[in-house]
Design a protein around this motif. Structure first.
Motif, PDB file in Angstrom:
ATOM      1  N   GLU A 452       0.949  -1.318   0.050  1.00 56.19           N
ATOM      2  CA  GLU A 452      -0.076  -0.077   0.120  1.00 56.19           C
ATOM      3  C   GLU A 452       0.769   1.307  -0.048  1.00 56.19           C
ATOM      4  O   GLU A 452       0.357   2.226  -0.787  1.00 56.19           O
ATOM      5  CB  GLU A 452      -0.877  -0.090   1.181  1.00 56.19           C
ATOM      6  N   HIS A 453       2.002   1.164   0.919  1.00 60.67           N
ATOM      7  CA  HIS A 453       2.905   2.367   0.876  1.00 60.67           C
ATOM      8  C   HIS A 453       3.548   2.627  -0.370  1.00 60.67           C
ATOM      9  O   HIS A 453       3.722   3.812  -0.775  1.00 60.67           O
ATOM     10  CB  HIS A 453       3.955   2.222   1.772  1.00 60.67           C
ATOM     11  N   ARG A 454       3.866   1.544  -1.084  1.00 66.22           N
ATOM     12  CA  ARG A 454       4.676   1.482  -2.297  1.00 66.22           C
ATOM     13  C   ARG A 454       3.790   2.201  -3.325  1.00 66.22           C
ATOM     14  O   ARG A 454       4.162   2.937  -4.191  1.00 66.22           O
ATOM     15  CB  ARG A 454       5.266   0.184  -2.750  1.00 66.22           C
ATOM     16  N   ASN A 455       2.353   1.691  -3.457  1.00 64.96           N
ATOM     17  CA  ASN A 455       1.438   2.160  -4.418  1.00 64.96           C
ATOM     18  C   ASN A 455       1.284   3.708  -4.164  1.00 64.96           C
ATOM     19  O   ASN A 455       0.944   4.436  -5.184  1.00 64.96           O
ATOM     20  CB  ASN A 455       0.230   1.354  -4.228  1.00 64.96           C
ATOM     21  N   ALA A 456       1.080   4.158  -2.980  1.00 58.74           N
ATOM     22  CA  ALA A 456       1.082   5.661  -2.618  1.00 58.74           C
ATOM     23  C   ALA A 456       1.819   6.252  -3.010  1.00 58.74           C
ATOM     24  O   ALA A 456       1.693   7.345  -3.607  1.00 58.74           O
ATOM     25  CB  ALA A 456       0.661   5.636  -1.038  1.00 58.74           C
ATOM     26  N   THR A 457       3.153   5.975  -2.881  1.00 56.97           N
ATOM     27  CA  THR A 457       4.445   6.503  -3.427  1.00 56.97           C
ATOM     28  C   THR A 457       4.470   6.939  -4.738  1.00 56.97           C
ATOM     29  O   THR A 457       4.628   7.939  -5.286  1.00 56.97           O
ATOM     30  CB  THR A 457       5.804   5.945  -2.628  1.00 56.97           C
ATOM     31  N   VAL A 458       4.161   5.641  -5.455  1.00 53.45           N
ATOM     32  CA  VAL A 458       4.032   5.566  -6.811  1.00 53.45           C
ATOM     33  C   VAL A 458       2.928   6.850  -7.301  1.00 53.45           C
ATOM     34  O   VAL A 458       3.180   7.518  -8.257  1.00 53.45           O
ATOM     35  CB  VAL A 458       3.968   4.389  -7.416  1.00 53.45           C
ATOM     36  N   ALA A 459       2.128   6.507  -6.731  1.00 54.96           N
ATOM     37  CA  ALA A 459       0.764   7.398  -7.255  1.00 54.96           C
ATOM     38  C   ALA A 459       0.906   8.913  -7.121  1.00 54.96           C
ATOM     39  O   ALA A 459       0.402   9.696  -7.587  1.00 54.96           O
ATOM     40  CB  ALA A 459      -0.299   6.764  -6.680  1.00 54.96           C
ATOM     41  N   ALA A 460       1.794   9.201  -5.846  1.00 54.47           N
ATOM     42  CA  ALA A 460       1.949  10.860  -5.352  1.00 54.47           C
ATOM     43  C   ALA A 460       2.372  11.761  -6.620  1.00 54.47           C
ATOM     44  O   ALA A 460       1.757  12.822  -6.732  1.00 54.47           O
ATOM     45  CB  ALA A 460       2.594  10.929  -4.117  1.00 54.47           C
ATOM     46  N   PRO A 461       3.349  11.104  -7.148  1.00 54.91           N
ATOM     47  CA  PRO A 461       4.049  12.439  -8.188  1.00 54.91           C
ATOM     48  C   PRO A 461       3.025  12.251  -9.752  1.00 54.91           C
ATOM     49  O   PRO A 461       2.684  13.379 -10.039  1.00 54.91           O
ATOM     50  CB  PRO A 461       5.130  11.586  -8.912  1.00 54.91           C
ATOM     51  N   GLU A 462       2.292  11.380  -9.697  1.00 60.43           N
ATOM     52  CA  GLU A 462       1.276  11.351 -10.826  1.00 60.43           C
ATOM     53  C   GLU A 462      -0.032  12.185 -10.345  1.00 60.43           C
ATOM     54  O   GLU A 462      -0.301  13.001 -11.267  1.00 60.43           O
ATOM     55  CB  GLU A 462       0.644  10.039 -10.866  1.00 60.43           C
ATOM     56  N   LYS A 463      -0.621  12.097  -9.117  1.00 61.08           N
ATOM     57  CA  LYS A 463      -1.350  13.142  -8.623  1.00 61.08           C
ATOM     58  C   LYS A 463      -0.995  14.528  -8.884  1.00 61.08           C
ATOM     59  O   LYS A 463      -1.800  15.324  -9.096  1.00 61.08           O
ATOM     60  CB  LYS A 463      -1.895  12.795  -7.250  1.00 61.08           C
ATOM     61  N   GLN A 464       0.357  14.764  -8.420  1.00 63.41           N
ATOM     62  CA  GLN A 464       0.948  16.073  -8.306  1.00 63.41           C
ATOM     63  C   GLN A 464       0.878  16.578  -9.889  1.00 63.41           C
ATOM     64  O   GLN A 464       0.680  18.000 -10.030  1.00 63.41           O
ATOM     65  CB  GLN A 464       2.242  16.026  -7.722  1.00 63.41           C
ATOM     66  N   ALA A 465       1.560  15.815 -10.709  1.00 65.67           N
ATOM     67  CA  ALA A 465       1.568  16.265 -12.298  1.00 65.67           C
ATOM     68  C   ALA A 465      -0.021  16.776 -12.665  1.00 65.67           C
ATOM     69  O   ALA A 465      -0.099  17.602 -13.519  1.00 65.67           O
ATOM     70  CB  ALA A 465       2.049  15.097 -12.997  1.00 65.67           C
ATOM     71  N   LEU A 466      -0.725  15.870 -12.325  1.00 61.31           N
ATOM     72  CA  LEU A 466      -2.323  16.325 -12.701  1.00 61.31           C
ATOM     73  C   LEU A 466      -2.851  17.712 -12.180  1.00 61.31           C
ATOM     74  O   LEU A 466      -3.586  18.310 -12.717  1.00 61.31           O
ATOM     75  CB  LEU A 466      -3.205  15.149 -12.455  1.00 61.31           C
ATOM     76  N   SER A 467      -2.419  17.843 -10.972  1.00 61.19           N
ATOM     77  CA  SER A 467      -2.941  18.900 -10.256  1.00 61.19           C
ATOM     78  C   SER A 467      -2.359  20.342 -10.917  1.00 61.19           C
ATOM     79  O   SER A 467      -2.849  21.436 -11.148  1.00 61.19           O
ATOM     80  CB  SER A 467      -2.538  18.993  -8.843  1.00 61.19           C
TER      81      SER A 467
END
Length: 469
Positions: A452-467
């Motif tokens: 879960e932590h690994r998935n959250a870490t990978v997803a964070a930059p993608e969310k930042q880029a979208l914002s």
């Protein structure tokens, strides 16, 4: 008018809740539930309070958790409980559960217990076999007919058979507590219950097999709830859970009264060999010659309600997963197979079926607890896999130790049991699976949260880029 919306928002009346809870009570409460707590009261004597608490943990809390597991996971049967481990495991687990509490052991016992305790003493020895043949044939014919229409099971059990049984039981309690045979607190306990009343009561609760039955009955309860017009899974789950709380609470009250009754009976009788003998002595003392017929009717009624649930659940689950064979055909097969097995006799059934129970119980326990707590780890199959994998070896060891002497007393059997008792804590109490399962749980949760932590870490930059876009 949008009738579908009205149906989705439908709420059950108090009477409908009572019928569902009564049905669930009747499905759970068989002859074992009647005679085991009575015998426990005799064994525990004045130490009945601690023994009762231990008994209620395994005989009430665990079955309630089984019902809640069905509700929490929005399952429709035992198959769905094992589904996080894959379809092959879920199907295998479903078949083994239904086979064990079905035609191999549980369902035949619903006929052999009332016959052995209530009917056989009325027959001469040379009529015993013929008597069992006739009784079991009529018994399973009745179970088949009451289960023939799935939507009528709740009425047959919840509105008719179970209320009749409870009325007879209430009459017995009224007479017994109006004229007690002794003071429960002043009775002498057997040695095992003098120093370990709680743990022995805890282990006695396993004998009811209701934790396994709770999983199997899931499909029958869900079908009954849906027949009342509820469609949404969340509504069905809520009703199932609430009815489960009502039913198991009522069962708990009956257990307490039976245990106290068993303890007070020591004022007039010695500790009996089993609860069936004790019950026979008690009803005969209070009701005289009519007591034996009273007992036979009570046992037959309570066993019939359980048999109806078992044959129906078997047919419903198997028809769902093997739809080419109709519900009626599966029902007929189950009823006939149970009739055949019942005529091998109660002792033979117990001797060869106990090993499978000892194998399945650990898996059932861990799957029930995982299902109830599954929202905490998003029902991740990884957690299930670790726990079940670590439970497998102790479960196999328990199975070997429970076989008849031809296996358990062999060099291989003794070696396996010795190994289990040496290296697995609590194995002498039948809980050798507990520590390995906890180790599997810790490892499984560790892998889950790391993932879960690994998935959250990978997803964070993608969310930042979208914002930023």
């Amino acid at each position: 008018m949008d009738t579908s919306n009205l149906m989705n928002n439908k709420k059950l009346t108090t009477k409908q809740y009572v019928v569902i809870a009564s049905m669930l009570f009747g499905l759970f409460f068989g002859a074992g539930n009647l005679i085991f707590p009575l015998h426990l009261g005799q064994l525990a004597g004045g130490h009945f309070a601690l023994a009762t608490v231990g008994f209620l943990v395994t005989a009430v809390v665990l079955p309630l958790l089984a019902v809640l597991a069905i509700a929490v996971t929005h399952s429709e049967g035992v198959y769905d409980i094992g589904k996080p481990l894959g379809a092959w495991f879920a199907l295998t687990f479903m078949i083994l559960i239904h086979a064990t509490i079905g035609p191999l052991f549980g369902t035949p016992r619903t006929a052999t217990v009332p016959f052995t305790v209530g009917v056989a003493p009325l027959l001469s020895k040379n009529m015993q076999h013929t008597g069992l043949l006739v009784f079991s044939a009529l018994f399973f014919l009745a179970a088949f007919l009451f289960s023939y229409k799935e939507t009528r099971i709740k009425d047959a059990v919840g509105r008719m058979l179970n209320p009749l049984f409870l009325t007879l039981l209430a009459v017995l309690f009224f007479i017994a507590f109006l004229h007690p045979m002794g003071n429960a607190l002043h009775q002498v306990a057997t040695p095992d219950y003098t120093h370990a009343a709680f743990m022995n009561g805890f282990l006695q609760g396993y004998n009811t097999m209701d934790a396994l039955a709770g999983l199997a009955f899931g499909v029958t309860v869900v079908t009954a709830v849906r027949s009342l017009g509820l469609k949404k899974n969340s509504q069905v789950a809520a009703v199932t859970a609430r009815a489960g709380v009502f039913a198991t609470s009522a069962i708990g009250v009956v257990y307490i009264l039976l245990i106290v009754l068993g303890s007070t009976s020591l004022g007039k009788f010695k500790v009996s060999l089993d609860g069936g003998v004790a019950f026979n002595q008690i009803v005969t003392r209070y009701l005289g010659a009519a007591g034996h017929a009273f007992l036979a009717v009570m046992l037959t009624l309570t066993c019939l309600t359980t048999a109806i649930g078992l044959v129906a659940a078997f047919a419903q689950d198997f028809h769902k997963h093997f739809p080419k064979v109709s519900y009626t055909a599966w029902l007929a097969f189950m009823s006939f197979a149970s009739f055949c097995t019942a005529n091998f006799g109660l002792d033979t059934i117990i001797q060869w079926s106990t090993p499978m129970l000892m194998f399945l119980y650990p898996f059932s326990m861990v799957l029930i607890l995982l299902s109830v707590t599954s929202p905490l780890f998003k029902r991740d199959g990884v957690v299930y896999a670790f726990v079940v994998a670590f439970t497998t070896v102790p479960a196999l060891m328990d199975m070997v130790g429970a076989f008849p002497p031809v296996v358990s007393a062999s060099a291989f059997g003794k070696a396996v049991v010795g190994l289990e008792h040496t290296y697995l804590p609590f194995s002498t109490m039948g809980l050798g699976w507990l520590v390995p399962a906890l180790v599997g749980l810790v490892l499984g949760l560790g892998v889950h949260f790391v993932k879960e932590h690994r998935n959250a870490t990978v997803a964070a930059p993608e969310k930042q880029a979208l914002s930023n876009d």
